[in-house]
Motif scaffolding. Structure first.
Motif, short mmCIF file in Angstrom:
data_model
loop_
_atom_site.label_atom_id
_atom_site.label_comp_id
_atom_site.label_asym_id
_atom_site.label_seq_id
_atom_site.Cartn_x
_atom_site.Cartn_y
_atom_site.Cartn_z
N LYS A 27 0.83 -1.21 0.00
CA LYS A 27 0.00 0.00 0.00
C LYS A 27 0.86 1.26 0.00
O LYS A 27 0.53 2.26 -0.65
N GLU B 120 -6.06 10.58 3.71
CA GLU B 120 -6.51 9.19 3.54
C GLU B 120 -6.10 8.35 4.74
O GLU B 120 -4.99 8.47 5.27
N GLN C 142 -6.20 4.30 5.25
CA GLN C 142 -6.49 2.98 4.71
C GLN C 142 -6.46 1.96 5.84
O GLN C 142 -5.42 1.76 6.48
N ALA D 106 -8.75 -4.44 3.00
CA ALA D 106 -8.13 -4.44 1.67
C ALA D 106 -8.49 -5.72 0.91
O ALA D 106 -8.60 -6.80 1.52
#
Length: 270
Positions: free
Chosen positions: A68, A228, A230, A235
């Motif tokens: 990522k 952002e 994450q 995922a």
């Protein structure tokens, strides 16, 4: 095959933990990161990696967070031709090879001098190597300050004592005209629990730095703005996790609070 022995201090030795995790991922039938360069490098090191006691959970989460962060770097480089990339606390990571930036990007791999020395010997490439203790000031003078910067700090936060990470971040955002900072954001609990990983505990390292609210770095006086968060339990790559870890991760993903105790990638602009 000629093998070499790494001569590292206690904190620096932790780089072998993440290197080994990336190498183990590369050898899986369906790898997440697939970093064969790390696997090849690990094979050249005369070190008993078994004593690190790396579990499947660490292998897949290390590979996923690296993937990522690589994606963040690639996106920034594509949008900002001629930028500068800083990989802070780079260890023996092969991120530059994986991201393969164009020649007009200046890439800086930064870590303790003894780590940089190992990189120069065993990971030759076109990145600029800067040997520095990141808790100190002055090392930024070796870097250009007239271009936007992509700054990556993977696994670094817990190992910087006191407010040194915050202070370093303020100096970085003052040095560059604009850019992004990408980190894997440890919560306070995750950083505390990290101390009890067998390898970290055996080395006697007091890893403890973390924050719960992803907006907290906006209060560091570094001009950061969260763009952002994450949460990696959600995922798509979780489908490649081995069972029963895959089922457990998907169960954890139902709770944002629990998911944040695991791996998360945070992006800030400045």
């Amino acid at each position: 095959m000629h093998q070499w022995q790494p001569k590292l201090g206690l904190i620096q030795e932790t780089l072998l933990l993440t290197l080994h995790a990336r190498a183990l991922d590369a050898r899986l039938p369906s790898p997440i990161l697939g970093d064969t360069h790390s696997a090849d490098l690990a094979d050249t090191i005369d070190y008993d990696f078994r004593k690190l006691k790396v579990k499947p959970n660490l292998v897949v989460t290390t590979a996923l967070r690296a993937k990522k962060l690589d994606d963040v770097v690639r996106a920034y480089v594509a949008a900002h031709p001629g930028c500068v990339v800083l990989d802070l606390g780079c260890g023996l990571d092969t991120r530059m090879v994986r991201c393969d930036p164009p020649p007009n990007v200046d890439w800086y791999d930064i870590d303790f001098p003894e780590v940089v020395h190992l990189r120069a010997e065993h990971l030759p490439g076109r990145s600029h190597l800067v040997g520095a203790d990141l808790t100190t000031s002055g090392w930024l003078t070796a870097l250009p300050g007239d271009r936007p910067a992509m700054i990556v700090a993977e696994g670094l936060l817990p190992f910087m004592p006191g407010d040194s990470f915050q202070r370093m971040t303020r100096e970085l955002t003052c040095h560059f005209p604009s850019g992004e900072l990408a980190i894997n954001g440890y919560t306070r609990f995750a950083a505390w629990a990290m101390k009890y990983h067998p390898t970290i505990k055996a080395l006697g390292i007091k890893a403890a730095q973390g924050f719960d609210d992803a907006h907290e770095p906006e209060s560091w006086g570094a001009g950061l703005e969260l763009i952002e968060e994450q949460i990696l339990t959600r995922a798509p790559d979780v489908a490649r996790f081995p069972q029963p870890l895959r089922a457990l991760t998907r169960l954890t993903a139902r709770s944002t609070t629990l998911s944040r105790q695991g791996a998360r990638v945070l992006r800030y602009r400045f």
